[in-house]
Motif scaffolding. Structure first.
Motif, PDB file in Angstrom:
ATOM      1  N   HIS A 136       8.811   3.881   5.757  1.00 47.97           N
ATOM      2  CA  HIS A 136      10.107   4.330   5.248  1.00 47.97           C
ATOM      3  C   HIS A 136      11.011   4.966   6.308  1.00 47.97           C
ATOM      4  N   GLU A 137      10.428   5.562   7.333  1.00 49.65           N
ATOM      5  CA  GLU A 137      11.249   6.273   8.324  1.00 49.65           C
ATOM      6  C   GLU A 137      12.288   5.389   9.002  1.00 49.65           C
ATOM      7  N   PRO A 138      11.946   4.183   9.471  1.00 43.78           N
ATOM      8  CA  PRO A 138      12.980   3.389  10.161  1.00 43.78           C
ATOM      9  C   PRO A 138      14.180   3.077   9.269  1.00 43.78           C
ATOM     10  N   ALA A 183       0.820  -1.217   0.000  1.00 53.32           N
ATOM     11  CA  ALA A 183       0.000   0.000   0.000  1.00 53.32           C
ATOM     12  C   ALA A 183       0.855   1.270   0.000  1.00 53.32           C
ATOM     13  N   PRO A 184       1.924   1.349   0.833  1.00 55.55           N
ATOM     14  CA  PRO A 184       2.768   2.546   0.765  1.00 55.55           C
ATOM     15  C   PRO A 184       3.440   2.732  -0.589  1.00 55.55           C
ATOM     16  N   ALA A 185       3.944   1.654  -1.174  1.00 56.31           N
ATOM     17  CA  ALA A 185       4.601   1.766  -2.481  1.00 56.31           C
ATOM     18  C   ALA A 185       3.603   2.207  -3.544  1.00 56.31           C
ATOM     19  N   GLU A 234      17.169   0.089  -1.277  1.00 55.40           N
ATOM     20  CA  GLU A 234      16.035   0.028  -2.202  1.00 55.40           C
ATOM     21  C   GLU A 234      14.782   0.657  -1.605  1.00 55.40           C
ATOM     22  N   LYS A 235      14.623   0.559  -0.296  1.00 53.41           N
ATOM     23  CA  LYS A 235      13.448   1.163   0.345  1.00 53.41           C
ATOM     24  C   LYS A 235      13.504   2.688   0.255  1.00 53.41           C
ATOM     25  N   VAL A 236      14.690   3.241   0.435  1.00 53.82           N
ATOM     26  CA  VAL A 236      14.848   4.688   0.299  1.00 53.82           C
ATOM     27  C   VAL A 236      14.623   5.098  -1.154  1.00 53.82           C
TER      28      VAL A 236
END
Length: 280
Positions: free
Chosen positions: A48-50, A8-10, A87-89
């Protein structure tokens, strides 16, 4: 062939933002910045923050105690091009949602990445002096914009970004790097010229966008937690590298490796992140 469904976030990061007011581009042109509400959901920020925070901790090279640093060093911990590390960033930095807003505000058909930058203001961290980002950028165009993305709610006590409304049209002080001098000279001159100093808290999910020549600053972090912020700098996809006018711009050519003066920085580090001509 199997397709993996986006989280959902992506998925949100690649959906258009529906909250852009009809007057947003005009407001941005007049004021030099815009502060938008609800650009990112709490779920997307929590996803994404962590990772961003752990990468900042891993890559940070500042080990001088806060009390022993100069004004610039007390302002924030700064780590650039995090998208290349994780990759998350990259998922956040390459967001079509954010890039489309940048393109629409600038009034250009496409934007490419200049670089990203994490700016973490530690508890008891000092002010961010008055300055304009474009002082650092060896670019032929002022069609550049920074998205300032707080990763938590940012009340006034944490030192949110603040802007001198309309100051992108004021040429005084464009030769000043971030410093005690820029703070003193710009604070006095902008006040004397009656530029409104717009200082507002940021709710969770708010994102601001400011032009390269918009003068801005931030207060100290009087809170007990770091002020965690991710930024993404976009430029008109057709902008070219310009002859540097100061040593900082000489160094900043490194963000566009191999690009000669007068060329468009079409490099692997500067991909086009939104193009209105792309298929939907």
């Amino acid at each position: 062939m199997t397709h993996t469904a986006l989280s959902a976030p992506a998925a949100e990061l690649h959906r258009p933002y529906e909250g852009l007011p009809p007057t947003a581009t005009a407001d941005f042109n007049r004021d030099g910045f815009v502060h938008l509400s609800g650009v990112l959901s709490p779920e997307t920020l929590a996803a994404h923050e962590p990772t961003i925070t752990s990468e900042v901790i891993r890559l940070n090279t500042q080990d001088t105690p806060l009390t022993e640093r100069d004004t610039y060093g007390k302002a924030f911990l700064q780590v650039c091009n995090l998208w290349r590390q994780n990759e998350k960033v990259r998922e956040l930095v390459f967001s079509q949602r954010l890039a489309k807003i940048a393109s629409e505000l600038l009034g250009v058909h496409a934007v490419r990445l200049y670089h990203d930058q994490a700016l973490y203001k530690e508890p008891s961290g000092g002010i961010t002096p008055w300055h304009a980002d474009q002082y650092y950028w060896p670019l032929s165009s002022d069609r550049c914009v920074t998205a300032w993305i707080p990763l938590q709610e940012t009340p006034l006590a944490m030192g949110p970004l603040a802007f001198a409304r309309g100051s992108h049209q004021f040429s005084y002080g464009r030769d000043l790097p971030i410093s005690d001098e820029s703070e003193a000279r710009l604070k006095e001159t902008l006040a004397a010229q009656h530029f409104e100093d717009v200082i507002e808290p940021f709710a969770l999910g708010d994102v601001s966008f400011h032009r390269g020549w918009t003068f801005h600053h931030a207060g100290p972090n009087r809170g007990t937690e770091p002020r965690r912020v991710m930024t993404v700098i976009y430029m008109d996809a057709d902008a070219r590298v310009a002859e540097p006018t100061n040593d900082n711009q000489v160094a900043d050519r490194g963000w566009m490796p191999g690009t000669a003066i007068g060329q468009v920085p079409d490099t692997p580090l500067n991909p086009v992140l939104h193009d209105s001509g792309w298929p939907a």
